[in-house]
Design a protein around this motif. Structure first.
Motif, PDB file in Angstrom:
ATOM      1  N   GLY A  13       0.464  -1.411   0.156  1.00  0.00           N
ATOM      2  CA  GLY A  13       0.031  -0.206   0.447  1.00  0.00           C
ATOM      3  C   GLY A  13       0.976   0.970  -0.243  1.00  0.00           C
ATOM      4  N   LEU A  14       0.994   2.865   0.248  1.00  0.00           N
ATOM      5  CA  LEU A  14       1.160   3.522   0.163  1.00  0.00           C
ATOM      6  C   LEU A  14       1.919   3.573   1.309  1.00  0.00           C
ATOM      7  CD1 LEU A  14      -1.790   6.008   0.521  1.00  0.00           C
ATOM      8  CD2 LEU A  14       0.038   5.464  -1.450  1.00  0.00           C
ATOM      9  N   MET A  15       2.678   2.962   2.137  1.00  0.00           N
ATOM     10  CA  MET A  15       3.839   2.685   3.263  1.00  0.00           C
ATOM     11  C   MET A  15       3.751   1.547   3.179  1.00  0.00           C
ATOM     12  SD  MET A  15       4.902   4.066   6.712  1.00  0.00           S
ATOM     13  CE  MET A  15       3.968   5.241   6.782  1.00  0.00           C
ATOM     14  N   GLY A  16       3.826   0.806   2.544  1.00  0.00           N
ATOM     15  CA  GLY A  16       4.685  -0.280   2.488  1.00  0.00           C
ATOM     16  C   GLY A  16       5.642  -0.333   1.161  1.00  0.00           C
ATOM     17  N   TRP A  33       5.432  -9.026  -2.215  1.00  0.00           N
ATOM     18  CA  TRP A  33       4.495  -9.098  -2.311  1.00  0.00           C
ATOM     19  C   TRP A  33       3.047  -8.282  -2.139  1.00  0.00           C
ATOM     20  CZ3 TRP A  33       0.194 -10.439   0.906  1.00  0.00           C
ATOM     21  CH2 TRP A  33      -0.907 -11.072  -0.461  1.00  0.00           C
ATOM     22  N   ASN A  34       2.047  -9.029  -3.275  1.00  0.00           N
ATOM     23  CA  ASN A  34       0.900  -8.189  -2.428  1.00  0.00           C
ATOM     24  C   ASN A  34       0.129  -8.617  -3.331  1.00  0.00           C
ATOM     25  OD1 ASN A  34      -0.185  -5.065  -1.401  1.00  0.00           O
ATOM     26  ND2 ASN A  34      -1.198  -4.848  -4.009  1.00  0.00           N
ATOM     27  N   ARG A  35      -1.154  -7.998  -2.203  1.00  0.00           N
ATOM     28  CA  ARG A  35      -2.357  -8.989  -3.066  1.00  0.00           C
ATOM     29  C   ARG A  35      -2.612  -8.948  -4.561  1.00  0.00           C
ATOM     30  NH1 ARG A  35      -7.448  -8.060   0.199  1.00  0.00           N
ATOM     31  NH2 ARG A  35      -7.395  -5.808  -0.691  1.00  0.00           N
ATOM     32  N   THR A  36      -2.763  -7.341  -4.245  1.00  0.00           N
ATOM     33  CA  THR A  36      -3.055  -7.680  -5.826  1.00  0.00           C
ATOM     34  C   THR A  36      -1.360  -6.914  -6.417  1.00  0.00           C
ATOM     35  OG1 THR A  36      -5.207  -5.819  -4.537  1.00  0.00           O
ATOM     36  CG2 THR A  36      -3.747  -5.144  -6.619  1.00  0.00           C
ATOM     37  N   ALA A  37      -1.379  -8.058  -7.561  1.00  0.00           N
ATOM     38  CA  ALA A  37       0.105  -7.774  -7.451  1.00  0.00           C
ATOM     39  C   ALA A  37       0.247  -6.773  -8.390  1.00  0.00           C
ATOM     40  CB  ALA A  37       0.187  -9.193  -8.559  1.00  0.00           C
ATOM     41  N   ALA A  38      -0.302  -6.511  -9.273  1.00  0.00           N
ATOM     42  CA  ALA A  38      -0.059  -4.913 -10.085  1.00  0.00           C
ATOM     43  C   ALA A  38       0.888  -3.387  -9.628  1.00  0.00           C
ATOM     44  CB  ALA A  38      -1.153  -4.326 -10.873  1.00  0.00           C
ATOM     45  N   LYS A  39       0.706  -3.970  -8.540  1.00  0.00           N
ATOM     46  CA  LYS A  39       1.739  -2.796  -7.251  1.00  0.00           C
ATOM     47  C   LYS A  39       2.490  -2.959  -7.153  1.00  0.00           C
ATOM     48  CE  LYS A  39      -2.844  -0.811  -4.179  1.00  0.00           C
ATOM     49  NZ  LYS A  39      -3.473  -0.647  -3.453  1.00  0.00           N
ATOM     50  N   ALA A  40       3.038  -4.410  -6.921  1.00  0.00           N
ATOM     51  CA  ALA A  40       4.481  -3.967  -7.088  1.00  0.00           C
ATOM     52  C   ALA A  40       5.543  -3.750  -8.222  1.00  0.00           C
ATOM     53  CB  ALA A  40       4.533  -6.224  -6.839  1.00  0.00           C
ATOM     54  N   SER A  92       2.115  -3.102  11.011  1.00  0.00           N
ATOM     55  CA  SER A  92       0.476  -2.550  10.335  1.00  0.00           C
ATOM     56  C   SER A  92       0.479  -2.315  11.934  1.00  0.00           C
ATOM     57  CB  SER A  92      -0.098  -3.936  10.495  1.00  0.00           C
ATOM     58  OG  SER A  92       0.406  -4.429   9.371  1.00  0.00           O
ATOM     59  N   ASN A  93      -0.896  -0.442  12.435  1.00  0.00           N
ATOM     60  CA  ASN A  93      -1.200  -0.450  13.174  1.00  0.00           C
ATOM     61  C   ASN A  93      -1.980  -1.301  13.593  1.00  0.00           C
ATOM     62  OD1 ASN A  93      -0.208   1.962  12.772  1.00  0.00           O
ATOM     63  ND2 ASN A  93      -1.391   2.906  13.158  1.00  0.00           N
ATOM     64  N   GLY A  94      -2.271  -1.279  15.078  1.00  0.00           N
ATOM     65  CA  GLY A  94      -2.695  -2.678  16.271  1.00  0.00           C
ATOM     66  C   GLY A  94      -2.261  -2.247  17.371  1.00  0.00           C
TER      67      GLY A  94
HETATM   68  N1  LIG Z   1       0.403   5.623   5.015  1.00  0.00           N
HETATM   69  C1  LIG Z   1       0.368   6.633   6.322  1.00  0.00           C
HETATM   70  O1  LIG Z   1       0.650   8.162   6.689  1.00  0.00           O
HETATM   71  C2  LIG Z   1       0.575   5.478   7.461  1.00  0.00           C
HETATM   72  C3  LIG Z   1       1.427   6.023   8.603  1.00  0.00           C
HETATM   73  C4  LIG Z   1       1.393   4.886  10.275  1.00  0.00           C
HETATM   74  C5  LIG Z   1       1.115   3.364   9.747  1.00  0.00           C
HETATM   75  N2  LIG Z   1       0.906   3.488   8.528  1.00  0.00           N
HETATM   76  C6  LIG Z   1      -0.056   1.579   8.818  1.00  0.00           C
HETATM   77  O2  LIG Z   1      -0.162   0.846   7.644  1.00  0.00           O
HETATM   78  C7  LIG Z   1       0.270  -0.383   7.447  1.00  0.00           C
HETATM   79  C8  LIG Z   1      -0.266   0.733   6.104  1.00  0.00           C
HETATM   80  O3  LIG Z   1      -1.002   1.264   5.628  1.00  0.00           O
HETATM   81  P1  LIG Z   1      -1.024   1.827   3.862  1.00  0.00           P
HETATM   82  O4  LIG Z   1      -0.949   2.954   3.884  1.00  0.00           O
HETATM   83  O5  LIG Z   1       0.052   1.565   3.565  1.00  0.00           O
HETATM   84  O6  LIG Z   1      -2.903   1.542   3.653  1.00  0.00           O
HETATM   85  P2  LIG Z   1      -3.135   1.072   2.119  1.00  0.00           P
HETATM   86  O7  LIG Z   1      -2.204   1.496   1.250  1.00  0.00           O
HETATM   87  O8  LIG Z   1      -4.816   1.439   2.897  1.00  0.00           O
HETATM   88  O9  LIG Z   1      -2.294  -0.723   2.071  1.00  0.00           O
HETATM   89  C9  LIG Z   1      -3.025  -1.656   2.934  1.00  0.00           C
HETATM   90  C10 LIG Z   1      -2.015  -2.924   2.112  1.00  0.00           C
HETATM   91  O10 LIG Z   1      -2.777  -3.650   2.960  1.00  0.00           O
HETATM   92  C11 LIG Z   1      -3.382  -4.448   1.994  1.00  0.00           C
HETATM   93  N3  LIG Z   1      -4.072  -5.747   2.694  1.00  0.00           N
HETATM   94  C12 LIG Z   1      -5.883  -4.899   2.721  1.00  0.00           C
HETATM   95  N4  LIG Z   1      -6.475  -5.639   3.897  1.00  0.00           N
HETATM   96  C13 LIG Z   1      -5.543  -7.375   3.032  1.00  0.00           C
HETATM   97  C14 LIG Z   1      -6.131  -8.108   2.811  1.00  0.00           C
HETATM   98  N5  LIG Z   1      -7.600  -9.155   3.033  1.00  0.00           N
HETATM   99  N6  LIG Z   1      -4.933  -9.523   2.251  1.00  0.00           N
HETATM  100  C15 LIG Z   1      -4.107  -9.397   1.928  1.00  0.00           C
HETATM  101  N7  LIG Z   1      -4.140  -7.955   1.899  1.00  0.00           N
HETATM  102  C16 LIG Z   1      -4.252  -6.755   2.598  1.00  0.00           C
HETATM  103  C17 LIG Z   1      -3.304  -4.062   0.958  1.00  0.00           C
HETATM  104  O11 LIG Z   1      -3.160  -4.606  -0.131  1.00  0.00           O
HETATM  105  P3  LIG Z   1      -3.827  -4.663  -1.396  1.00  0.00           P
HETATM  106  O12 LIG Z   1      -3.148  -3.898  -1.918  1.00  0.00           O
HETATM  107  O13 LIG Z   1      -4.118  -5.619  -2.322  1.00  0.00           O
HETATM  108  O14 LIG Z   1      -5.574  -4.091  -1.439  1.00  0.00           O
HETATM  109  C18 LIG Z   1      -2.440  -3.078   0.527  1.00  0.00           C
HETATM  110  O15 LIG Z   1      -0.808  -3.819   0.449  1.00  0.00           O
HETATM  111  C19 LIG Z   1      -1.480   0.595   8.146  1.00  0.00           C
HETATM  112  O16 LIG Z   1      -1.646  -0.039   9.092  1.00  0.00           O
HETATM  113  C20 LIG Z   1      -1.727   1.867   8.774  1.00  0.00           C
HETATM  114  O17 LIG Z   1      -1.953   1.755   9.722  1.00  0.00           O
HETATM  115  C21 LIG Z   1       0.610   3.917   7.230  1.00  0.00           C
END
Ligand SMILES: NC(=O)c1ccc[n+]([C@@H]2O[C@H](COP(=O)([O-])OP(=O)(O)OC[C@H]3O[C@@H](n4cnc5c(N)ncnc54)[C@H](OP(=O)(O)O)[C@@H]3O)[C@@H](O)[C@H]2O)c1
Length: 290
Positions: A13-16, A33-40, A92-94
């Protein structure tokens, strides 16, 4: 390149994506690796290797960073049989409870577990000013510390994996509480057509001056010495009805103010009226009372 380590990033996602980019920029071999492979795609163009399954990605590196929306996603992915030799860093946030449960899932499969709380947005990753809080397996953290430094300043808080999410949530708590007051204050002045832009510098000066008392507040809480020569709970209690009444008069929702007033009332009723506001910490520590 002999000091470089191969790293797997699960979740783009944005952070990964930002984490993987920072690792590539620092010269590491990165499997993604990402569930939606195209993002790689964009990362592969920069030199990352795309694994076709999560299990393949897990097996590719001794250090595995997990950055998915929620812990439940990671639980499914880490349910593979064998994590021997892998250090899993969950970013991941938890919650602390989720982190401790995840540590169990990883360690029974032979892996080492470190939890992390990212105190940054994606644009800050790999740049000065970014901080990531870690807790959990201390030896695994020490081993991978240099690699983790490519992402942000790494700060390890202790062996309990729940500490990083606790600190992360507590810092968010402080931030949201402070901004709650700011949102409410802006609604109050806007009720008289004062713009937020006009009032914001006064908020900034006021809060900056008030925050100067934080080190002393912390000392007082730790010492349990709540007497004050600054401002007592009773003085604040007297101000609250006016604050709530003015909100209503100006057509603004009093919102969080009545629950803060109730806490002040409770402190005075218990005989703490002459104490400073730091005393409120001890009332909150008793758990939910209503
Ligand atoms: N962005 C920030 O500013 C920030 C700051 C601090 C912490 N974080 C933490 O970092 C983590 C990721 O944030 P993000 O901003 O990267 O979020 P994001 O852009 O929404 O990305 C979410 C990621 O989770 C995957 N995902 C969601 N549901 C899934 C499932 N059921 N099975 C497998 N993969 C799944 C998504 O895969 P797909 O691409 O396939 O949907 C994507 O890789 C979160 O816990 C967030 O709280 C983010």
């Amino acid at each position: 390149m002999t000091d470089r380590t191969s790293v797997t990033v699960l979740g783009l996602g944005l952070m990964g994506t930002a984490l993987a980019e920072a690792l590539l920029a620092d010269g590491h071999s990165v499997t993604v690796w990402n569930r939606t492979a195209a993002k790689a795609g964009p990362l592969v163009a920069k030199g990352a290797v795309q694994a076709s399954t999560a299990d393949e990605a897990l097996a590719a590196s001794p250090l595995v960073l997990v950055c998915l929306s929620v812990y439940a996603n990671a639980e499914e992915i880490l349910a593979c049989d064998d994590l021997t030799g892998a250090t899993v860093v969950q970013l991941s946030n938890g919650t602390p409870r989720q982190a401790r449960a995840m540590a169990e899932i990883v360690t029974v499969r032979g892996g080492r577990y470190v939890d992390g709380g990212i105190m940054a947005v994606p644009q800050m990753i790999g740049r000065p000013g970014a901080l990531i809080l870690y807790s959990g397996d201390e030896a695994a953290f020490a081993e991978h510390r240099t690699v983790l430094t490519a992402l942000a300043e790494p700060r390890h808080l202790g062996a309990d994996p729940g500490l990083a999410p606790l600190f992360d949530l507590a810092l968010l708590d402080a931030m949201y509480g402070m901004f709650a007051g700011i949102y409410h204050a802006l609604a109050l002045v806007r009720s008289e057509k004062v713009t937020a832009t006009t009032f914001a510098p006064m908020i900034l000066d006021w809060l900056t001056a008030m925050l100067g008392s934080l080190p002393e507040l912390a000392r007082v809480v730790d010492a349990g010495e709540f007497g004050t020569v600054v401002s007592s709970i009773a003085t604040s209690q007297v101000a609250f009805p006016g604050l709530i009444e003015t909100s209503r008069d100006q057509g603004v929702d009093p919102w969080y103010l009545p629950s803060l007033r109730d806490l002040l009332d409770r402190a005075v009723a218990e005989g703490h009226g002459a104490d400073g506001l730091a005393r409120l910490v001890t009332l909150l520590e008793r758990g939910q009372t209503s």
